[in-house]
Design an enzyme around this catalytic site. Structure first.
Site, PDB file in Angstrom:
ATOM      1  CG  ASP A  31       9.365   1.469  -4.064  1.00  0.00           C
ATOM      2  OD1 ASP A  31       9.321   2.634  -4.913  1.00  0.00           O
ATOM      3  OD2 ASP A  31       9.524   0.394  -4.580  1.00  0.00           O
ATOM      4  CE1 TYR A  57      11.200   6.241 -11.189  1.00  0.00           C
ATOM      5  CE2 TYR A  57      12.734   4.823  -9.854  1.00  0.00           C
ATOM      6  CZ  TYR A  57      12.465   5.557 -11.131  1.00  0.00           C
ATOM      7  OH  TYR A  57      12.946   4.887 -12.455  1.00  0.00           O
ATOM      8  CG  LEU A  86       4.951   1.946 -18.772  1.00  0.00           C
ATOM      9  CD1 LEU A  86       5.943   0.912 -19.351  1.00  0.00           C
ATOM     10  CD2 LEU A  86       5.384   2.326 -17.199  1.00  0.00           C
ATOM     11  CG  ASN A 108       5.582   1.477 -13.409  1.00  0.00           C
ATOM     12  OD1 ASN A 108       5.425   2.305 -13.927  1.00  0.00           O
ATOM     13  ND2 ASN A 108       6.346   1.361 -12.446  1.00  0.00           N
ATOM     14  CG  ASP A 109       5.020   0.263  -9.091  1.00  0.00           C
ATOM     15  OD1 ASP A 109       5.038  -0.490  -9.915  1.00  0.00           O
ATOM     16  OD2 ASP A 109       5.893   0.601  -8.252  1.00  0.00           O
ATOM     17  CD  GLN A 136       5.886   5.292 -10.015  1.00  0.00           C
ATOM     18  OE1 GLN A 136       7.080   5.125 -10.414  1.00  0.00           O
ATOM     19  NE2 GLN A 136       5.508   6.438  -9.297  1.00  0.00           N
TER      20      GLN A 136
HETATM   21  C1  FRU Z   1       8.479  -1.341  -9.004  1.00  0.00           C
HETATM   22  C2  FRU Z   1       9.427  -0.168  -9.216  1.00  0.00           C
HETATM   23  C3  FRU Z   1       9.322   0.754  -7.759  1.00  0.00           C
HETATM   24  C4  FRU Z   1       9.706   1.952  -8.235  1.00  0.00           C
HETATM   25  C5  FRU Z   1       8.803   2.107  -9.392  1.00  0.00           C
HETATM   26  C6  FRU Z   1       9.594   3.216 -10.508  1.00  0.00           C
HETATM   27  O1  FRU Z   1       7.620  -1.667 -10.304  1.00  0.00           O
HETATM   28  O2  FRU Z   1      10.381  -0.475  -9.805  1.00  0.00           O
HETATM   29  O3  FRU Z   1      10.381   0.038  -6.947  1.00  0.00           O
HETATM   30  O4  FRU Z   1       9.284   3.087  -7.301  1.00  0.00           O
HETATM   31  O5  FRU Z   1       8.595   0.941  -9.900  1.00  0.00           O
HETATM   32  O6  FRU Z   1       8.197   3.312 -11.488  1.00  0.00           O
END
Ligand code: FRU
Length: 488
Positions: free
Chosen positions: A162, A102, A40, A42-43, A59
């Site tokens: 973040d 994160y 997966l 993400n950010d 991420q």
């Molecule tokens: C946003 C978030 C961030 C965090 C990260 C964890 O999608 O929730 O706030 O740092 O993803 O993967």
């Protein structure tokens, strides 16, 4: 690297080796979007141009297609088209990050690349701890962790994360996304002279400020940027209730335009505006490159009920980043435009001048495909409306009577149609990026954008136009990004 870190990285690459062939067979793999090799994504994180090279970190959970203890995956490029998969930048090996490295950001200082990120810790009793951490590199590839630099200040819960860092007037600044002890979203500003010791300047937005009494329970991924002489705070609030055509996804991403007084840490700003009007857009981050462009990448996904129904889960991967977009401010509105380098992906071109659509369903010879850029210019929609149907699975609909524009797709879980809509007073241009399982629709030179994943039948490459309209149509087939794989 500590032994623990080495072991974790090794395990991640075992997972990549085990599943990468299966991942590559997935028909919904994208052509020109950055994706995780397995697992997966993400950010986007740590976006920076360092010694001329663009770096995109992300991420990453290599072990599962669900969220977990995140790593920082890493791609680098000289032109945002030819990429190299770099070794894992950060693995969650230390006590202060054991449940995830994160999200965060990257800056260059005195020849070194600094990554700021949040160490996420979940304790056995179910509580959380959060540490803002730094890691440093001399080559942009190998990072040495220096540990926590900011502990949780008074007034906030452990939903404090973040860090985004930037340089201004001879000092370093950082914004962090926060939840106040009263359970409201906020953004907190810090400053530093050496990137090591940080002073809290104060809360600049959120709970109780600029008339925002109740605007979500947590604000994630803040980013303070400068566009056209104004300060723009990008942020991803969680917990906004839907209101007409606004806030219809589970979480939002948007911005406030205003002026930040760095001395007094006062940010006077206007209303919140959503950055994207589609379904799958979250946690955007920007950086400024050496051409002075402010470039945004976002996660082309969101944490919601659709996440567990992506068909790609079967092949051990999920999610991608958006294409890179350049930001400009027009009045108080942020416009997004695909960066011009994406034109390097263009292959075969088909063009139709002065099309007059008279109401019947129409297809144009050669205007088909899975990986396509479509441009509709000099667009004039006559009364009634105008629709484009993408591969029988999603539809863009402009209702000129209202006037508003909608994107309709099938919900991944239920198969039922779902819709996102926004007002557009006069539709004059559409630039549409179709990839194997994504749509990014730029309306009127980027005044509004709809970003969405969709999962059409693979053999269906149709693009059908309906309604009454005139336009000039250009279609390009788009090539793949060239990505040099990392060999473990
Ligand atoms: C946003 C978030 C961030 C965090 C990260 C964890 O999608 O929730 O706030 O740092 O993803 O993967």
């Amino acid at each position: 690297m500590t032994d623990k870190e080495t072991l974790l990285v090794q395990k991640a690459y075992e997972e990549v080796d085990k599943y990468k062939e299966q991942v590559d067979t997935d028909p919904y793999r994208l052509n020109y979007h950055l994706m995780p090799p397995v697992g997966l994504l993400n950010d986007p994180n740590g976006l920076v141009q360092y010694k001329g090279t663009y770096h995109v970190f992300y991420q990453w959970n290599p072990f599962d297609t669900a969220h977990g203890a995140k790593f920082w995956g890493h791609y680098s490029s000289r032109n945002m088209i030819h990429w190299r998969e770099e070794p894992i930048a950060l693995a969650p090996s230390e006590w202060y990050e054991r449940n995830g490295c994160y999200s965060g950001s990257g800056v260059e200082w005195e020849g070194k690349l600094y990554l700021f990120y949040t160490g996420n810790v979940k304790l056995d009793d179910g509580t959380r701890e959060t540490y803002q951490c730094v890691a440093v590199s001399r080559d942009g590839i190998h990072f040495e962790k220096k540990g926590p630099i900011i502990k949780l200040p008074e007034g906030y819960t452990a939903h404090f994360r973040d860090p985004k860092v930037w340089w201004k007037n001879g000092r370093w600044y950082m914004v962090i996304g926060a939840q106040t002890v009263n359970g409201n979203g906020a953004v907190v500003l810090f400053s530093s002279d050496d990137l090591q010791s940080w002073r809290e300047s104060g809360q600049i937005a959120g709970e109780g400020m600029n008339g925002l009494a109740d605007f979500g329970y947590m604000w994630e991924c803040p980013d303070l940027i400068r566009l056209d002489g104004k300060d723009v705070l990008l942020v991803s609030p969680q917990g906004l209730d839907p209101s007409g055509h606004f806030y219809n996804n589970l979480f939002q991403s948007g911005y406030f335009v205003g002026t930040l007084d760095y001395e007094s840490a006062q940010f006077k700003h206007g209303p919140f505006t959503e950055l994207d009007r589609g379904f799958d857009f979250y946690a955007p981050q920007t950086f400024v490159d050496d051409k002075g462009r402010t470039i945004l990448y976002a996660w082309m996904g969101i944490t919601d009920e659709n996440e567990s129904s992506h068909p790609t889960l079967l092949n051990r991967w999920v999610h991608a980043l958006t294409i890179p977009r350049e930001l400009r401010l027009h009045g108080d509105k942020v416009y997004q435009r695909p960066i011009y380098e994406l034109s390097l992906l263009r292959k075969e071109r088909v063009e139709y001048q002065n099309v007059e659509l008279a109401g019947k369903a129409t297809q144009f010879n050669g205007v088909v495909g899975k990986s396509v850029e479509l441009l509709l210019d000099s667009l004039k929609v006559k009364n009634g409306g105008f629709r484009i149907r993408f591969r029988s699975e999603a539809e863009l609909f402009y209702d000129s009577d209202k006037p508003e524009i909608s994107l309709i797709r099938k919900n991944f879980k239920t198969g039922e149609p779902e819709r996102r809509t926004c007002a557009i007073s006069d539709l004059t241009q559409l630039r549409i990026y179709m990839d194997h399982s994504s749509l990014e629709i730029f309306v009127n030179e980027g005044e509004e954008v709809f970003t969405a994943r969709y999962f059409p039948k693979m053999e269906d490459e149709t693009i059908v136009f309906y309604g009454k309209a005139s336009f000039c149509l250009v279609k390009w087939d788009l090539d793949r990004l060239k990505i040099q794989r990392y060999k473990s």
